[in-house]
Design a protein around this motif. Structure first.
Motif, PDB file in Angstrom:
ATOM      1  N   ALA A 168      40.004  29.936  28.667  1.00  0.00           N
ATOM      2  CA  ALA A 168      39.911  31.362  28.928  1.00  0.00           C
ATOM      3  C   ALA A 168      38.959  31.583  30.090  1.00  0.00           C
ATOM      4  O   ALA A 168      38.129  30.722  30.406  1.00  0.00           O
ATOM      5  N   ASN A 215      44.494  41.901  22.294  1.00  0.00           N
ATOM      6  CA  ASN A 215      45.825  42.307  22.744  1.00  0.00           C
ATOM      7  C   ASN A 215      46.123  41.565  24.034  1.00  0.00           C
ATOM      8  O   ASN A 215      45.500  41.819  25.053  1.00  0.00           O
ATOM      9  N   LYS A 216      47.063  40.613  23.976  1.00  0.00           N
ATOM     10  CA  LYS A 216      47.341  39.846  25.180  1.00  0.00           C
ATOM     11  C   LYS A 216      48.831  39.851  25.502  1.00  0.00           C
ATOM     12  O   LYS A 216      49.665  40.048  24.633  1.00  0.00           O
ATOM     13  N   LYS A 217      49.111  39.623  26.776  1.00  0.00           N
ATOM     14  CA  LYS A 217      50.477  39.675  27.283  1.00  0.00           C
ATOM     15  C   LYS A 217      50.765  38.381  28.044  1.00  0.00           C
ATOM     16  O   LYS A 217      50.007  37.997  28.939  1.00  0.00           O
ATOM     17  N   GLU A 264      40.511  39.689  31.168  1.00  0.00           N
ATOM     18  CA  GLU A 264      40.429  38.318  30.688  1.00  0.00           C
ATOM     19  C   GLU A 264      41.793  37.665  30.794  1.00  0.00           C
ATOM     20  O   GLU A 264      42.836  38.319  30.696  1.00  0.00           O
ATOM     21  N   MET A 270      40.602  37.433  22.610  1.00  0.00           N
ATOM     22  CA  MET A 270      41.348  38.495  23.269  1.00  0.00           C
ATOM     23  C   MET A 270      42.314  39.055  22.230  1.00  0.00           C
ATOM     24  O   MET A 270      43.215  38.375  21.770  1.00  0.00           O
ATOM     25  N   TRP A 275      48.119  34.137  29.579  1.00  0.00           N
ATOM     26  CA  TRP A 275      48.157  35.497  29.053  1.00  0.00           C
ATOM     27  C   TRP A 275      47.032  36.293  29.689  1.00  0.00           C
ATOM     28  O   TRP A 275      45.998  35.729  30.055  1.00  0.00           O
ATOM     29  N   VAL A 276      47.213  37.594  29.766  1.00  0.00           N
ATOM     30  CA  VAL A 276      46.153  38.481  30.243  1.00  0.00           C
ATOM     31  C   VAL A 276      45.852  39.514  29.169  1.00  0.00           C
ATOM     32  O   VAL A 276      46.708  39.850  28.362  1.00  0.00           O
ATOM     33  N   GLY A 277      44.613  39.992  29.199  1.00  0.00           N
ATOM     34  CA  GLY A 277      44.186  41.007  28.247  1.00  0.00           C
ATOM     35  C   GLY A 277      44.087  42.364  28.911  1.00  0.00           C
ATOM     36  O   GLY A 277      44.322  42.513  30.118  1.00  0.00           O
TER      37      GLY A 277
END
Length: 139
Positions: free
Chosen positions: A112, A3-5, A90, A1, A80-82
């Motif tokens: 994941a 870019n994840k937050k 994801e 992933m 984290w989420v994508g």
């Protein structure tokens, strides 16, 4: 992933019953830890599945077991989420052992999964709700 937050962090105990005959946490239990964290986040954001409407469905899951966990212990699971797709996103997780100092330390597992938003009656994917899309990072 790419870019994840970071969206959620929670701690939980390693239970005696989590261990197997080898004296360490059974590999299937890591998925339970990850599921507990994922459901806690979905609940926190008001996105639990509605069997009479729409909601999230897990379509795949994986976990890499890096170090053994043993009872007694406390773990921290970060999530984290994508970026969103049309109907999916994801989610990634890390499981870390909490040390005697109360700090999350060594990485013990990484997991994941892919979540797809579905219409349960139609048994088909639907576009992610705007409220969920707003929680995810931009591409």
């Amino acid at each position: 992933m790419s870019n994840k937050k970071l969206v959620h962090t929670m701690r939980m105990p390693v239970r005696w019953g989590d261990m197997d005959a080898m004296g360490h946490v059974n590999n299937t239990v890591y998925f339970r830890y990850i599921e507990t964290a994922r459901i806690a986040w979905l609940d926190q954001v008001g996105a639990l599945p509605d069997p009479t409407g729409t909601g999230p469905v897990l379509i795949n899951a994986q976990c890499s077991f890096l170090k053994q966990l043993k009872y007694p212990a406390e773990i921290e699971v970060t999530s984290w989420v994508g970026p969103p797709g049309r109907s999916s996103f994801e989610v990634a997780h890390e499981i870390r052992l909490v040390g005697a100092d109360g700090q999350a330390g060594a990485l013990h597992a990484q997991g994941a999964a892919k979540i797809v938003w579905v219409d349960f009656a139609a048994e088909k994917s639907v576009p992610l709700p705007d409220a969920i899309r707003a929680l995810l990072p931009a591409d």
